[in-house]
Design a protein around this motif. Structure first.
Motif, PDB file in Angstrom:
ATOM      1  N   LEU A 137     -17.854  29.483-114.417  1.00  0.00           N
ATOM      2  CA  LEU A 137     -16.622  29.051-113.754  1.00  0.00           C
ATOM      3  C   LEU A 137     -16.851  28.679-112.297  1.00  0.00           C
ATOM      4  CD1 LEU A 137     -14.081  31.647-115.211  1.00  0.00           C
ATOM      5  CD2 LEU A 137     -14.642  29.353-116.046  1.00  0.00           C
ATOM      6  N   GLU A 138     -17.986  29.111-111.740  1.00  0.00           N
ATOM      7  CA  GLU A 138     -18.295  28.803-110.346  1.00  0.00           C
ATOM      8  C   GLU A 138     -18.947  27.429-110.185  1.00  0.00           C
ATOM      9  OE1 GLU A 138     -17.328  30.536-107.806  1.00  0.00           O
ATOM     10  OE2 GLU A 138     -16.441  32.057-109.109  1.00  0.00           O
ATOM     11  N   ILE A 139     -19.258  26.768-111.298  1.00  0.00           N
ATOM     12  CA  ILE A 139     -19.889  25.452-111.225  1.00  0.00           C
ATOM     13  C   ILE A 139     -18.791  24.398-111.127  1.00  0.00           C
ATOM     14  CG2 ILE A 139     -21.460  23.817-112.329  1.00  0.00           C
ATOM     15  CD1 ILE A 139     -22.711  26.150-113.815  1.00  0.00           C
ATOM     16  N   ARG A 140     -18.575  23.911-109.921  1.00  0.00           N
ATOM     17  CA  ARG A 140     -17.524  22.908-109.685  1.00  0.00           C
ATOM     18  C   ARG A 140     -18.035  21.836-108.729  1.00  0.00           C
ATOM     19  NH1 ARG A 140     -14.697  27.624-108.188  1.00  0.00           N
ATOM     20  NH2 ARG A 140     -13.405  28.532-109.820  1.00  0.00           N
ATOM     21  N   LEU A 141     -17.569  20.621-108.931  1.00  0.00           N
ATOM     22  CA  LEU A 141     -17.837  19.558-107.973  1.00  0.00           C
ATOM     23  C   LEU A 141     -16.881  19.679-106.801  1.00  0.00           C
ATOM     24  CD1 LEU A 141     -18.314  16.446-110.299  1.00  0.00           C
ATOM     25  CD2 LEU A 141     -20.087  17.641-109.003  1.00  0.00           C
ATOM     26  N   PRO A 142     -17.270  19.189-105.623  1.00  0.00           N
ATOM     27  CA  PRO A 142     -16.343  19.183-104.491  1.00  0.00           C
ATOM     28  C   PRO A 142     -15.082  18.390-104.832  1.00  0.00           C
ATOM     29  CG  PRO A 142     -18.578  18.681-103.768  1.00  0.00           C
ATOM     30  CD  PRO A 142     -18.598  18.669-105.267  1.00  0.00           C
ATOM     31  N   ILE A 194     -25.336  19.557-105.592  1.00  0.00           N
ATOM     32  CA  ILE A 194     -24.984  20.963-105.829  1.00  0.00           C
ATOM     33  C   ILE A 194     -26.098  21.710-106.581  1.00  0.00           C
ATOM     34  CG2 ILE A 194     -22.500  20.514-105.794  1.00  0.00           C
ATOM     35  CD1 ILE A 194     -22.539  20.701-108.877  1.00  0.00           C
ATOM     36  N   TRP A 195     -27.354  21.356-106.270  1.00  0.00           N
ATOM     37  CA  TRP A 195     -28.470  22.007-106.955  1.00  0.00           C
ATOM     38  C   TRP A 195     -28.499  23.511-106.678  1.00  0.00           C
ATOM     39  CZ3 TRP A 195     -32.427  24.623-104.502  1.00  0.00           C
ATOM     40  CH2 TRP A 195     -32.557  24.435-103.124  1.00  0.00           C
ATOM     41  N   LEU A 214     -20.701  10.098-108.560  1.00  0.00           N
ATOM     42  CA  LEU A 214     -20.774  11.276-109.417  1.00  0.00           C
ATOM     43  C   LEU A 214     -22.206  11.804-109.490  1.00  0.00           C
ATOM     44  CD1 LEU A 214     -19.501  13.262-111.401  1.00  0.00           C
ATOM     45  CD2 LEU A 214     -19.857  11.574-113.204  1.00  0.00           C
ATOM     46  N   LEU A 215     -23.164  10.877-109.643  1.00  0.00           N
ATOM     47  CA  LEU A 215     -24.567  11.276-109.700  1.00  0.00           C
ATOM     48  C   LEU A 215     -24.992  11.945-108.395  1.00  0.00           C
ATOM     49  CD1 LEU A 215     -27.280  11.316-111.153  1.00  0.00           C
ATOM     50  CD2 LEU A 215     -27.718   9.007-110.257  1.00  0.00           C
ATOM     51  N   ALA A 216     -24.533  11.393-107.271  1.00  0.00           N
ATOM     52  CA  ALA A 216     -24.889  11.970-105.966  1.00  0.00           C
ATOM     53  C   ALA A 216     -24.341  13.385-105.829  1.00  0.00           C
ATOM     54  CB  ALA A 216     -24.358  11.083-104.845  1.00  0.00           C
TER      55      ALA A 216
END
Length: 207
Positions: free
Chosen positions: A38-43, A61-62, A54-56
Motif C-alpha cells: 500500500l506504500e507503493i504510490r506514484l507522486p 521511485i526506485w 509515467l516511465l520517468a
C-alpha cells in the motif's frame, strides 16, 4: 507449595492452544506483508501522465521498490524463523504468549519504518529501520530462550536448542553492522541488508 502465578502455568489442557498461537501469528505476518504494498504510490499528478512521464516517475521511485523488497524479505525471514521455532515448541504458557505478542507488535510496525526509508532515504530513517529489526530479532531470540531454557516448553537436546539462536543473533548482527555503514553511506547500508538472505538460509538448512 502451589503456584498461584498464572503467568508461568504451562497449559497442556488445550491441545489446540499452540495451533491458535501459530495461526494468529501467521495472520499478523500476512497482514504486515500486504500493508507494505500500500506504500507503493506514484507522486500526485493533476493530469493523466503521458507514457514518457509515467516511465520517468516509475523510475524515480526506485527507493520505494527497494524498501518494499527489503521489508518483504525481512518479514519473510522473520516468518521462517518463527515457523521453525514453533514447530519445535511443544507446550505453551501465558509468558510465551506475551513474548510472542510483543514480537508480533514489531512485525505489525514494520510497514512504518519501511515507508520512512521509501520517502527519506537518508541516515536517520535507515538507522531507525535497522533498530526496529534488531528489536524484533532480539524478541524472537527471547521467545526461544524462554521456551527452550531447561526444556521448559520443548523436548530437545542442548545442541538443537542452541542451534535455534543462530538466526536471530546473526540477523541482528547484520542490522547492527548496517548502522555503522549508514553513518558513511545510507544507500550502502540498505544494500547490506541483503546479507540476511544467505544468513537465514544457512541458519535454517538443518531440519
Amino acid at each position: 507449595m502451589k503456584k498461584n502465578n498464572l503467568l508461568v502455568k504451562t497449559d497442556q489442557s488445550d491441545p489446540h492452544g499452540l495451533e491458535r498461537i501459530v495461526l494468529f501469528s501467521d495472520a499478523v505476518f500476512a497482514i504486515a506483508i500486504t500493508l507494505l504494498a500500500l506504500e507503493i504510490r506514484l507522486p500526485e499528478s493533476e493530469h493523466l501522465l503521458e507514457d514518457g512521464e509515467l516511465l520517468a516517475q516509475l523510475t524515480e521511485i526506485w527507493h520505494v521498490y527497494l524498501g518494499f523488497f527489503i521489508s518483504f524479505m525481512v518479514i519473510g525471514v522473520f516468518w521462517m524463523a518463527h515457523h521453525r521455532k514453533f514447530r519445535l515448541i511443544k507446550r505453551y504458557d501465558s509468558r510465551l504468549m506475551l513474548l510472542n505478542l510483543l514480537m508480533l507488535m514489531v512485525i505489525a510496525f514494520i510497514p512504518f519504518p519501511s515507508s520512512l526509508i521509501s520517502k527519506y532515504p537518508g541516515q536517520t530513517a535507515t538507522i531507525f529501520y535497522a533498530l526496529t529489526m534488531i528489536v524484533g530479532e532480539l524478541l524472537l531470540g527471547l521467545i526461544w530462550w524462554y521456551a527452550s531454557w531447561n526444556n521448559r516448553l520443548t523436548d530437545l537436546d542442548v545442541k538443537q536448542r542452541r542451534r535455534q539462536f543462530i538466526n536471530p543473533i546473526a540477523t541482528s548482527l547484520v542490522f547492527a553492522l548496517s548502522i555503522g555503514i549508514a553513518l558513511a553511506s545510507p544507500d550502502l547500508a540498505k544494500f547490506s541488508w541483503f546479507l540476511i538472505l544467505p544468513v537465514a538460509l544457512a541458519a535454517n538448512k538443518h531440519k
